[in-house]
Design a protein around this motif. Structure first.
Motif, mmCIF file in Angstrom:
data_model
loop_
_atom_site.group_PDB
_atom_site.id
_atom_site.type_symbol
_atom_site.label_atom_id
_atom_site.label_comp_id
_atom_site.label_asym_id
_atom_site.label_seq_id
_atom_site.Cartn_x
_atom_site.Cartn_y
_atom_site.Cartn_z
ATOM 1 N N VAL A 154 0.824 -1.204 0.000
ATOM 2 C CA VAL A 154 0.000 0.000 0.000
ATOM 3 C C VAL A 154 0.861 1.257 0.000
ATOM 4 N N HIS A 155 1.953 1.218 0.778
ATOM 5 C CA HIS A 155 2.793 2.412 0.862
ATOM 6 C C HIS A 155 4.219 2.016 1.206
ATOM 7 N N ARG A 156 5.158 2.562 0.444
ATOM 8 C CA ARG A 156 6.583 2.381 0.742
ATOM 9 C C ARG A 156 7.057 3.678 1.375
ATOM 10 N N ALA A 157 7.485 3.610 2.606
ATOM 11 C CA ALA A 157 7.806 4.801 3.390
ATOM 12 C C ALA A 157 9.189 5.346 3.044
ATOM 13 N N GLY A 158 9.298 6.078 1.947
ATOM 14 C CA GLY A 158 10.533 6.777 1.566
ATOM 15 C C GLY A 158 11.777 5.925 1.694
ATOM 16 N N LYS A 159 12.757 6.441 2.429
ATOM 17 C CA LYS A 159 14.016 5.720 2.626
ATOM 18 C C LYS A 159 13.965 4.825 3.854
ATOM 19 N N GLY A 160 12.778 4.658 4.402
ATOM 20 C CA GLY A 160 12.625 3.862 5.613
ATOM 21 C C GLY A 160 12.904 2.389 5.387
ATOM 22 N N VAL A 161 12.833 1.641 6.447
ATOM 23 C CA VAL A 161 13.084 0.207 6.380
ATOM 24 C C VAL A 161 11.797 -0.596 6.457
ATOM 25 N N TYR A 162 10.651 0.100 6.480
ATOM 26 C CA TYR A 162 9.369 -0.579 6.601
ATOM 27 C C TYR A 162 8.452 -0.246 5.436
ATOM 28 N N ASP A 163 7.529 -1.174 5.152
ATOM 29 C CA ASP A 163 6.469 -0.970 4.173
ATOM 30 C C ASP A 163 5.133 -1.214 4.853
ATOM 31 N N TYR A 164 4.101 -0.574 4.329
ATOM 32 C CA TYR A 164 2.746 -0.794 4.808
ATOM 33 C C TYR A 164 2.061 -1.744 3.820
ATOM 34 N N MET A 165 1.566 -2.866 4.313
ATOM 35 C CA MET A 165 0.922 -3.861 3.453
ATOM 36 C C MET A 165 -0.439 -4.238 4.026
ATOM 37 N N ARG A 166 -1.337 -4.649 3.120
ATOM 38 C CA ARG A 166 -2.680 -5.070 3.540
ATOM 39 C C ARG A 166 -2.696 -6.587 3.646
ATOM 40 N N PRO A 167 -2.941 -7.094 4.856
ATOM 41 C CA PRO A 167 -3.001 -8.556 5.012
ATOM 42 C C PRO A 167 -4.288 -9.099 4.400
ATOM 43 N N PRO A 168 -4.280 -10.362 3.998
ATOM 44 C CA PRO A 168 -5.514 -10.951 3.481
ATOM 45 C C PRO A 168 -6.588 -11.017 4.570
ATOM 46 N N ALA A 169 -7.825 -11.037 4.152
ATOM 47 C CA ALA A 169 -8.935 -11.121 5.110
ATOM 48 C C ALA A 169 -8.747 -12.337 6.002
ATOM 49 N N GLY A 170 -8.966 -12.154 7.275
ATOM 50 C CA GLY A 170 -8.886 -13.265 8.215
ATOM 51 C C GLY A 170 -7.498 -13.521 8.779
ATOM 52 N N HIS A 171 -6.468 -12.820 8.286
ATOM 53 C CA HIS A 171 -5.120 -13.050 8.820
ATOM 54 C C HIS A 171 -5.042 -12.541 10.255
ATOM 55 N N ARG A 172 -4.552 -13.385 11.139
ATOM 56 C CA ARG A 172 -4.384 -13.040 12.546
ATOM 57 C C ARG A 172 -2.943 -13.340 12.952
ATOM 58 N N GLY A 173 -2.503 -12.679 13.970
ATOM 59 C CA GLY A 173 -1.175 -12.965 14.509
ATOM 60 C C GLY A 173 -0.085 -12.211 13.783
#
Length: 175
Positions: free
Chosen positions: A40-59
């Motif tokens: 969904v979003h790559r945070a510039g020069k950061g080391v993290y990305d924002y991703m959407r988990p599939p429906a029902g994913h827990r943990g």
């Protein structure tokens, strides 16, 4: 190539622009994209990305299938690169590979000492250190193998394996 499963850890859930997302380490993102997690979003020069988990994913743990090269292929590649004695960065069967030949590193420095008579004495120092040839393949997010020729270029390398993130242990056997 053997099919294995690697265990990836997500960091935490966040709400971003009205979406429920998971914060993922940048090196893990391509693996999750392969199994359908949208980036969904790559945070510039950061080391993290924002991703959407599939429906029902827990943990926090996600298990992802991957193929890794067979041990005999890895050994053959390491020996070919070592025989050439040329620095190399590339890919093998989709995994990053690096080879650095044996080299001597010279370190030089000066020290200044002020004696009791306020007289400064400067002395130069020099030391040489030898770094062994090194071969590395894999990904810190999944697995890696390293060979170092610590006893000299004409001696067999010492192998180390990091398979902490593989579900199946012993796949990367050094025997």
């Amino acid at each position: 190539m053997p099919m294995v499963h690697m265990q990836l850890n997500t960091h935490y859930r966040v709400r971003w622009q009205g979406q429920n997302l998971v914060l993922i380490g940048r090196s893990d993102s391509p693996w999750l994209e392969k199994i359908g997690w949208p980036l969904v979003h790559r945070a510039g020069k950061g080391v993290y990305d924002y991703m959407r988990p599939p429906a029902g994913h827990r943990g926090r743990v996600v298990v992802v299938p991957c193929e890794i090269p067979a041990m005999d292929e890895i050994r053959t590649l390491a020996n070919q690169l070592h025989d050439a004695r040329v620095p190399h960065e590339g890919e093998f069967r989709g995994w990053p590979v690096r080879y650095t030949p044996r080299r001597t590193v010279t370190m030089r420095w000066r020290t200044t000492h002020t004696g009791m008579a306020d007289v400064e004495e400067t002395s130069a120092h020099e030391t040489e250190d030898t770094e062994p040839a090194e071969f590395w393949i894999g990904s810190g997010a999944a697995w890696s193998m390293r060979a170092t020729w610590e006893d000299g270029n004409d001696q067999p390398p010492r192998w180390t394996v990091d398979d902490d993130h593989l579900v199946e242990k012993g796949v990367l056997s050094l025997v």
